[in-house]
Enzyme design. Structure first.
Site, PDB file in Angstrom:
ATOM      1  N   CYS A 109       0.791  -1.013  -0.244  1.00 58.62           N
ATOM      2  CA  CYS A 109       0.037   0.875  -0.126  1.00 58.62           C
ATOM      3  C   CYS A 109       1.084   1.290  -0.126  1.00 58.62           C
ATOM      4  O   CYS A 109       0.361   2.077  -0.075  1.00 58.62           O
ATOM      5  CB  CYS A 109      -0.651   0.115   0.932  1.00 58.62           C
ATOM      6  N   HIS A 251      -3.041   6.632   2.249  1.00 62.38           N
ATOM      7  CA  HIS A 251      -3.976   5.767   1.557  1.00 62.38           C
ATOM      8  C   HIS A 251      -5.086   5.310   2.066  1.00 62.38           C
ATOM      9  O   HIS A 251      -5.197   5.368   3.460  1.00 62.38           O
ATOM     10  CB  HIS A 251      -2.835   4.595   2.036  1.00 62.38           C
ATOM     11  N   ASN A 281     -10.302  -0.812   0.329  1.00 65.01           N
ATOM     12  CA  ASN A 281      -9.041  -0.229  -0.028  1.00 65.01           C
ATOM     13  C   ASN A 281      -8.027  -0.617  -1.174  1.00 65.01           C
ATOM     14  O   ASN A 281      -8.333  -2.281  -1.436  1.00 65.01           O
ATOM     15  CB  ASN A 281      -8.385  -1.153   1.429  1.00 65.01           C
TER      16      ASN A 281
HETATM   17  N1  COA Z   1     -18.097  -8.524  10.081  1.00 67.28           N
HETATM   18  C1  COA Z   1     -18.262  -8.183  11.663  1.00 67.28           C
HETATM   19  N2  COA Z   1     -17.533  -8.669  12.408  1.00 67.28           N
HETATM   20  C2  COA Z   1     -15.888  -8.568  12.115  1.00 67.28           C
HETATM   21  C3  COA Z   1     -16.098  -8.753  11.035  1.00 67.28           C
HETATM   22  C4  COA Z   1     -17.064  -7.994   9.514  1.00 67.28           C
HETATM   23  N3  COA Z   1     -16.513  -7.466   8.699  1.00 67.28           N
HETATM   24  N4  COA Z   1     -14.434  -9.100  10.326  1.00 67.28           N
HETATM   25  C5  COA Z   1     -14.237  -9.043  12.617  1.00 67.28           C
HETATM   26  N5  COA Z   1     -15.236  -9.017  12.532  1.00 67.28           N
HETATM   27  C6  COA Z   1     -15.154  -8.989  14.724  1.00 67.28           C
HETATM   28  C7  COA Z   1     -14.021  -9.701  15.212  1.00 67.28           C
HETATM   29  O1  COA Z   1     -14.333 -11.325  14.867  1.00 67.28           O
HETATM   30  C8  COA Z   1     -14.108  -9.303  16.241  1.00 67.28           C
HETATM   31  O2  COA Z   1     -15.151 -10.473  16.861  1.00 67.28           O
HETATM   32  P1  COA Z   1     -14.772 -10.787  19.169  1.00 67.28           P
HETATM   33  O3  COA Z   1     -14.741  -8.809  19.363  1.00 67.28           O
HETATM   34  O4  COA Z   1     -16.306 -11.433  19.013  1.00 67.28           O
HETATM   35  O5  COA Z   1     -13.488 -11.000  18.398  1.00 67.28           O
HETATM   36  C9  COA Z   1     -14.731  -8.285  16.213  1.00 67.28           C
HETATM   37  O6  COA Z   1     -15.389  -7.647  14.852  1.00 67.28           O
HETATM   38  C10 COA Z   1     -13.289  -6.843  16.174  1.00 67.28           C
HETATM   39  O7  COA Z   1     -12.224  -7.141  15.525  1.00 67.28           O
HETATM   40  P2  COA Z   1     -11.664  -5.891  15.380  1.00 67.28           P
HETATM   41  O8  COA Z   1     -10.117  -7.089  13.981  1.00 67.28           O
HETATM   42  O9  COA Z   1     -10.636  -6.299  16.950  1.00 67.28           O
HETATM   43  O10 COA Z   1     -11.206  -5.298  14.243  1.00 67.28           O
HETATM   44  P3  COA Z   1     -10.932  -3.881  14.493  1.00 67.28           P
HETATM   45  O11 COA Z   1     -11.495  -2.813  14.664  1.00 67.28           O
HETATM   46  O12 COA Z   1      -9.569  -3.405  14.444  1.00 67.28           O
HETATM   47  O13 COA Z   1     -11.309  -3.627  13.100  1.00 67.28           O
HETATM   48  C11 COA Z   1     -10.533  -3.759  10.802  1.00 67.28           C
HETATM   49  C12 COA Z   1     -10.963  -4.554  11.746  1.00 67.28           C
HETATM   50  C13 COA Z   1      -9.619  -4.509   9.961  1.00 67.28           C
HETATM   51  C14 COA Z   1     -11.476  -2.671  10.533  1.00 67.28           C
HETATM   52  C15 COA Z   1      -9.121  -3.031  11.224  1.00 67.28           C
HETATM   53  O14 COA Z   1      -8.693  -3.519  12.236  1.00 67.28           O
HETATM   54  C16 COA Z   1      -7.956  -2.622  10.254  1.00 67.28           C
HETATM   55  O15 COA Z   1      -8.531  -0.724   9.694  1.00 67.28           O
HETATM   56  N6  COA Z   1      -6.635  -2.459  10.779  1.00 67.28           N
HETATM   57  C17 COA Z   1      -6.197  -1.861   9.553  1.00 67.28           C
HETATM   58  C18 COA Z   1      -5.954  -2.440   8.174  1.00 67.28           C
HETATM   59  C19 COA Z   1      -4.676  -1.438   7.046  1.00 67.28           C
HETATM   60  O16 COA Z   1      -5.139  -0.769   7.295  1.00 67.28           O
HETATM   61  N7  COA Z   1      -4.469  -2.125   6.876  1.00 67.28           N
HETATM   62  C20 COA Z   1      -3.870  -1.165   5.584  1.00 67.28           C
HETATM   63  C21 COA Z   1      -2.775  -2.030   4.979  1.00 67.28           C
HETATM   64  S1  COA Z   1      -3.062  -2.304   3.857  1.00 67.28           S
END
Ligand code: COA
Length: 324
Positions: A109, A251, A281
């Site tokens: 990215c 990004h 993304n």
């Molecule tokens: N729908 C519903 N629930 C979901 C889900 C979805 N698509 N994906 C994950 N969950 C759940 C998880 O299982 C977790 O459940 P639990 O609490 O029962 O275990 C809960 O939601 C929280 O998951 P978590 O991974 O902690 O969520 P988050 O707030 O960190 O959000 C992202 C997830 C991926 C959106 C976030 O972490 C993110 O944007 N990360 C950065 C990605 C990034 O910047 N990439 C850049 C490089 S490409």
């Protein structure tokens, strides 16, 4: 160097949050609240080089530049169609840009900011006058549509920019490129497995080995530190404050990260460009997709200062302060 043209290409097929609700255990509400994404484009049969070519042609038309005037083509991608030829070489061939050398650059990215920095280095050294940077991804090919932690995030698309040498314009005022390979496991897509027996009759890797794996919360934590570090460094080295900058083009990974930047620097939210809602993304393509959209809508004007900041797989990150 100056920016003389931009272009983009996105596939027609739109995958909405509602469609994803019927594919995995997720909801439109969760996706919008956690990421800001409402829909993303999916290539469905189109190759990376095809959307790269379309974006490149649009950027060259916008620049009014003949492909024969190009000295260098750099493609940012983590989803090339072949190990060889590179996407950049395929674009070079299709464009008939026979005076250009061409190569792919894998910085996930951060691909666009890395490639723009490399373009600037070639231009400053006098080795190139006109450089095409085209970033293109068909991430849908490495996404497991049964894995809700990744399939709601990523989309396909391509964006391109044409940079030209200039004796009069300042161009890049400051740059900062970094990587932290110790965190590489947080965001991983395998290319070829190491084989204990390359002479075995059955050598096909199981299909799931190609899928992207991401530890979202770890990447998020990394980003929360890396993005301000990169932005603050280019502002300091460029002799600017956040208030002196016309646009922040980051990004498009997560709307929460973009909003964090607004809050941290007390910015007018309209200065932090966002289109994640419509494209998700798109990895290396996200920044040039934004730039192409901004230029098309008349938001980019000569003399403006823009901070570009990429971050992602590798893990890599970097920022550029550019006066266009
Ligand atoms: N729908 C519903 N629930 C979901 C889900 C979805 N698509 N994906 C994950 N969950 C759940 C998880 O299982 C977790 O459940 P639990 O609490 O029962 O275990 C809960 O939601 C929280 O998951 P978590 O991974 O902690 O969520 P988050 O707030 O960190 O959000 C992202 C997830 C991926 C959106 C976030 O972490 C993110 O944007 N990360 C950065 C990605 C990034 O910047 N990439 C850049 C490089 S490409």
């Amino acid at each position: 160097m100056i920016l003389i043209g931009t272009g983009s290409a996105v596939p027609d097929f739109t995958l909405t949050n509602q469609m994803l609700e019927s594919m995995v255990d997720t909801s439109d509400e969760w996706i919008v609240k956690r990421t800001g994404i409402r829909e993303r484009r999916i290539a469905k049969g189109k190759a990376t080089w095809e959307i790269a070519l379309e974006a490149a042609q649009n950027a060259l038309a916008d620049a009014g530049l003949d492909p024969l005037a190009l000295d260098l083509i750099i493609t940012g991608t983590v989803t090339p169609d072949f190990f060889t030829p590179s996407v950049a070489c395929m674009v070079q061939g299709k464009l008939g840009a026979k005076n250009a050398f061409a190569f792919d650059l894998n910085a996930a990215c951060s691909g666009f900011v890395y490639a723009a920095d490399v373009a600037d280095s070639f231009i400053r050294s006098g080795k190139a006058k006109n450089v095409l940077v085209v970033c293109a991804e068909t991430l849908s090919r490495i996404i497991n549509y049964q894995d809700r932690s990744t399939c709601v995030i990523f989309g396909d698309g391509a964006g391109a920019a044409v940079f030209q040498a200039s004796d009069t314009e300042p161009g890049i005022l400051a740059r900062y490129m970094r990587a932290d390979g110790t965190l590489g496991e947080c965001l991983k897509a395998r290319a070829l497995p190491a084989e204990t027996d390359p002479f075995a009759a059955e050598r096909l890797a199981p299909p799931e080995l190609r899928f992207l794996e991401m530890s979202g919360s770890e990447v998020f934590r990394f980003t929360a530190a890396a993005v301000p570090e990169a932005i603050e460094t280019v502002l300091r080295e460029g002799g600017c404050t956040a208030g002196d900058v016309d646009w922040f083009v980051l990004h498009q990974a997560n709307e929460r990260i973009l909003r964090m930047i607004v809050t941290r620097y007390g910015l007018d939210p309209r200065k932090v460009y966002m289109n994640i809602e419509r494209f998700g993304n798109t990895s290396s393509a996200s920044i040039p997709l934004c730039l192409a959209e901004m230029r098309k809508n008349g938001l980019l004007r000569k003399g403006q200062r823009i901070v570009l900041c990429g971050f992602g797989g590798g893990l890599t990150y970097g920022a550029i302060l550019i006066q266009i």
